[in-house]
Design a protein around this motif. Structure first.
Motif, short mmCIF file in Angstrom:
data_model
loop_
_atom_site.label_atom_id
_atom_site.label_comp_id
_atom_site.label_asym_id
_atom_site.label_seq_id
_atom_site.Cartn_x
_atom_site.Cartn_y
_atom_site.Cartn_z
N ALA A 146 -1.61 -26.22 -0.20
CA ALA A 146 -0.79 -27.01 -1.13
C ALA A 146 -0.41 -26.20 -2.36
O ALA A 146 0.74 -26.23 -2.82
CB ALA A 146 -1.55 -28.27 -1.54
N SER A 147 -1.39 -25.46 -2.93
CA SER A 147 -1.08 -24.65 -4.12
C SER A 147 -0.15 -23.50 -3.77
O SER A 147 0.71 -23.11 -4.57
CB SER A 147 -2.37 -24.13 -4.75
OG SER A 147 -3.11 -23.33 -3.84
N ARG A 148 -0.29 -22.94 -2.56
CA ARG A 148 0.63 -21.88 -2.13
C ARG A 148 2.05 -22.41 -1.99
O ARG A 148 3.01 -21.77 -2.43
CB ARG A 148 0.16 -21.27 -0.81
CG ARG A 148 1.12 -20.20 -0.25
CD ARG A 148 0.56 -19.55 0.99
NE ARG A 148 -0.60 -18.74 0.67
CZ ARG A 148 -0.53 -17.50 0.19
NH1 ARG A 148 0.65 -16.93 -0.01
NH2 ARG A 148 -1.62 -16.84 -0.08
N ALA A 149 2.19 -23.59 -1.41
CA ALA A 149 3.52 -24.18 -1.26
C ALA A 149 4.15 -24.45 -2.62
O ALA A 149 5.35 -24.21 -2.83
CB ALA A 149 3.43 -25.47 -0.44
N PHE A 202 -2.28 -27.40 -12.38
CA PHE A 202 -2.01 -26.52 -13.50
C PHE A 202 -3.20 -26.45 -14.45
O PHE A 202 -3.85 -27.46 -14.75
CB PHE A 202 -0.79 -26.99 -14.28
CG PHE A 202 0.51 -26.59 -13.65
CD1 PHE A 202 1.10 -25.38 -13.97
CD2 PHE A 202 1.14 -27.40 -12.72
CE1 PHE A 202 2.30 -24.99 -13.40
CE2 PHE A 202 2.34 -27.04 -12.14
CZ PHE A 202 2.91 -25.82 -12.48
N HIS A 203 -3.46 -25.24 -14.92
CA HIS A 203 -4.44 -25.03 -15.98
C HIS A 203 -3.87 -23.98 -16.92
O HIS A 203 -3.69 -22.82 -16.53
CB HIS A 203 -5.77 -24.56 -15.41
CG HIS A 203 -6.81 -24.28 -16.48
ND1 HIS A 203 -7.38 -25.30 -17.23
CD2 HIS A 203 -7.36 -23.13 -16.92
CE1 HIS A 203 -8.24 -24.77 -18.09
NE2 HIS A 203 -8.25 -23.46 -17.92
N CYS A 204 -3.54 -24.40 -18.15
CA CYS A 204 -2.93 -23.49 -19.13
C CYS A 204 -1.69 -22.81 -18.55
O CYS A 204 -1.55 -21.59 -18.60
CB CYS A 204 -3.94 -22.45 -19.60
SG CYS A 204 -5.33 -23.14 -20.51
N ARG A 205 -0.83 -23.62 -17.93
CA ARG A 205 0.46 -23.17 -17.39
C ARG A 205 0.30 -22.28 -16.16
O ARG A 205 1.27 -21.68 -15.71
CB ARG A 205 1.28 -22.44 -18.46
CG ARG A 205 1.67 -23.32 -19.64
CD ARG A 205 2.38 -22.52 -20.72
NE ARG A 205 3.59 -21.86 -20.24
CZ ARG A 205 4.78 -22.43 -20.19
NH1 ARG A 205 4.94 -23.69 -20.56
NH2 ARG A 205 5.83 -21.75 -19.77
N GLU A 206 -0.89 -22.18 -15.61
CA GLU A 206 -1.12 -21.35 -14.44
C GLU A 206 -1.64 -22.19 -13.29
O GLU A 206 -2.28 -23.23 -13.48
CB GLU A 206 -2.11 -20.23 -14.75
CG GLU A 206 -1.59 -19.22 -15.77
CD GLU A 206 -2.58 -18.09 -16.01
OE1 GLU A 206 -3.61 -18.03 -15.28
OE2 GLU A 206 -2.35 -17.28 -16.93
N VAL A 207 -1.35 -21.70 -12.07
CA VAL A 207 -1.85 -22.34 -10.85
C VAL A 207 -2.60 -21.30 -10.04
O VAL A 207 -2.06 -20.22 -9.75
CB VAL A 207 -0.70 -22.94 -10.01
CG1 VAL A 207 -1.22 -23.40 -8.64
CG2 VAL A 207 -0.04 -24.10 -10.74
N SER A 230 4.86 -33.92 -8.65
CA SER A 230 3.96 -35.01 -8.31
C SER A 230 2.70 -34.89 -9.16
O SER A 230 2.40 -33.83 -9.74
CB SER A 230 3.58 -34.93 -6.82
OG SER A 230 2.80 -33.78 -6.57
N GLN A 231 1.94 -35.99 -9.24
CA GLN A 231 0.70 -35.97 -10.00
C GLN A 231 -0.27 -34.94 -9.41
O GLN A 231 -1.02 -34.27 -10.13
CB GLN A 231 0.05 -37.37 -9.99
CG GLN A 231 0.82 -38.40 -10.79
CD GLN A 231 0.77 -38.13 -12.29
OE1 GLN A 231 -0.07 -37.38 -12.78
NE2 GLN A 231 1.70 -38.74 -13.03
N ARG A 232 -0.25 -34.80 -8.09
CA ARG A 232 -1.13 -33.82 -7.43
C ARG A 232 -0.75 -32.40 -7.87
O ARG A 232 -1.63 -31.56 -8.12
CB ARG A 232 -1.02 -33.95 -5.92
CG ARG A 232 -1.94 -33.02 -5.15
CD ARG A 232 -1.67 -33.13 -3.66
NE ARG A 232 -2.54 -32.25 -2.90
CZ ARG A 232 -2.40 -31.97 -1.62
NH1 ARG A 232 -1.40 -32.55 -0.94
NH2 ARG A 232 -3.22 -31.15 -1.00
N ALA A 233 0.54 -32.14 -7.96
CA ALA A 233 0.99 -30.81 -8.38
C ALA A 233 0.62 -30.54 -9.84
O ALA A 233 0.16 -29.45 -10.19
CB ALA A 233 2.49 -30.68 -8.18
N VAL A 234 0.80 -31.55 -10.71
CA VAL A 234 0.46 -31.38 -12.12
C VAL A 234 -1.02 -31.07 -12.28
O VAL A 234 -1.42 -30.24 -13.11
CB VAL A 234 0.85 -32.64 -12.92
CG1 VAL A 234 0.32 -32.55 -14.35
CG2 VAL A 234 2.35 -32.83 -12.92
#
Length: 455
Positions: free
Chosen positions: A44-47, A33-38, A26-30
């Motif tokens: 939400a980020s944990r899920a 990301f920052h430099c391939r990291e979350v 989803s756009q929210r998930a994208v």
């Protein structure tokens, strides 16, 4: 959390991993990301992180994890006084250590080494095997995490703590580092050089979630960390081989996670004699039958889907109709894969890539099945079929060449290929021996995945 190096992020589309897959974000998930990291700092980020890690598209970053819980080291040993001394010296006095002497011939020597390094020791009057020896040590553990380490392994306390930091994930029950083979006491022989490059305990260099029927389906107990509350009484004491695989599968079946973390490495002594090296390979193979009795087709030597298998076998028989049948099977795979992909993506390109990867994976599994697990049948086929001889010759050469290229051993290609074939022959002999003793063919029968999708 960081995406694996073999995963690409193209807009909202993730592609790669093991097995290779395509997933839409989803756009929210994208946006996370920052430099391939979350950064995992919200529900939400944990899920998202848990989902991508479970799919083998990403892995947790040790540096972002909290401090390690307390842990205790349990070392089963029988003899091997010098190896135990080396292991305890490398661990230092930073962690509580319980040594379980499994009826050694010289318990006084083990006792002296253990006490000199500040560890505790349990002497067993009768040999019970490594599984039960570990369980006896486990019963004395009073920390939330236990590290099982074999005496012929060299590990450091700091590395064990870094591994234990992964238990910040409450669902994680087991984690293991990479186990590299080494030769102690002089220059390695040709088969020891092979073992240093392609050890049976070395599960390669990519971090991974562990699960049955995947590229990484088990963890070795040579060095294995576990959350004490998640493994109950520990290993099955009836098993003297494959007890680690059994524990991993039981734990995963119970709903817990297992991980492989190759950024942390330990070393394991290679066998000193060719005969003992081959005997150990054969011994490993005998574990397939008891695993099959306990876990059914989780122990299947290959997981095959019909369409790519038909394509490969059609080409192998080398008849006039073979090419057309192979093309029809490949077209079926491509169409099914294309339909399964998210809409709005580069579906044709991804379908073609997934089809090729699925066929290559099936070819590799069929090759391993033929020249490793079922080589007695393959050898018999070669005595009566010229095409079989050609295909077996090609498979053995390609397998040795690809493995040599991947591992770059300190060994010439000819002796590497010889060691490779001896390794496969010894392990396959063990599988057949165990199957004969248990009167079952289940360890030799592949599992069929009937969806027909390569995704």
């Amino acid at each position: 959390m960081r995406l694996r190096e073999d995963v690409t992020l193209d807009g909202c589309l993730l592609s790669g991993g093991s097995p290779h897959r395509v997933a839409r974000l989803s756009q929210r998930a994208v946006a996370m990301f920052h430099c391939r990291e979350v950064l995992v700092d919200s529900p939400a980020s944990r899920a998202l992180a848990e989902r991508l890690i479970d799919l083998n598209l990403a892995y947790p970053l040790t540096g972002s994890l909290p401090e390690a819980p307390e842990l205790t080291v349990v070392i089963p040993v029988r003899g091997r006084v010098r190896a135990l001394d080396r292991l305890l010296r490398n661990l230092g006095a930073e962690l509580p250590v319980i040594v379980v002497d499994d009826a050694s011939d010289d318990p006084a020597a083990l006792c002296e080494v253990t006490r000199r390094h500040g560890a505790s020791i349990i002497h067993l009057p009768d040999n019970v095997g490594p599984a039960q020896a570990r369980n006896i040590g486990l019963a004395r553990v009073r920390t939330p995490v236990v590290a099982f380490i074999d005496s012929d392994v060299t590990a450091r306390a700091g590395d064990l703590r870094d591994l234990a930091r992964h238990f910040a994930d409450p669902q994680l029950a087991l984690i293991a580092p990479r186990v590299r083979g080494i030769t102690s006491g002089g220059a390695p022989t040709w088969f020891q050089s092979y073992e240093e490059a392609v050890s049976s305990l070395d599960l390669a260099d990519k971090p991974s979630t562990v699960r049955p029927w995947s590229a990484l389906s088990w963890l070795p107990s040579a060095c294995l960390l576990a959350r004490v509350d998640d493994i109950g009484d520990g290993f099955d004491p009836a098993l003297r081989v494959a007890e680690d695989v059994d524990l991993v599968w039981r734990t995963i079946t119970a709903g817990k996670r297992a991980r492989y973390e190759p950024t942390i490495q330990v070393t394991h002594d290679a066998r000193a004699m060719l005969t003992s090296w081959l005997a150990r390979k054969t011994y490993y193979g005998t574990g397939a039958a008891p695993l099959a009795q306990r876990h059914g087709d989780l122990v299947a030597p290959a997981v095959l889907t019909p369409a790519p298998t038909i394509a490969i076998l059609a080409l192998a028989v080398q008849r006039r109709w073979s090419f057309l049948l192979a093309i029809a099977a490949l077209a079926t795979i491509w169409l099914r894969t294309h339909r399964s992909l998210p809409t709005g993506t580069r579906r044709r390109r991804h379908a073609s890539k997934l089809t090729a990867l699925g066929v290559l994976s099936t070819a590799a599994q069929l090759s391993e099945l033929a020249i490793r697990h079922a080589w007695p049948v393959t050898a018999l086929a070669c005595t009566i079929s010229r095409p079989a001889r050609r295909w077996v010759a090609m498979m053995t050469v390609v397998d040795a060449a690809l493995t040599f290229q991947r591992h770059r051993p300190d060994l010439d290609p000819v002796r590497f290929a010889l060691a490779r074939r001896l390794d496969d022959a010894a392990y396959g002999l063990g599988v057949w021996t165990g199957a004969w003793r248990a009167r079952t063919l289940r360890p030799l029968i592949p599992r069929w995945h009937m969806t027909g999708r390569s995704r």
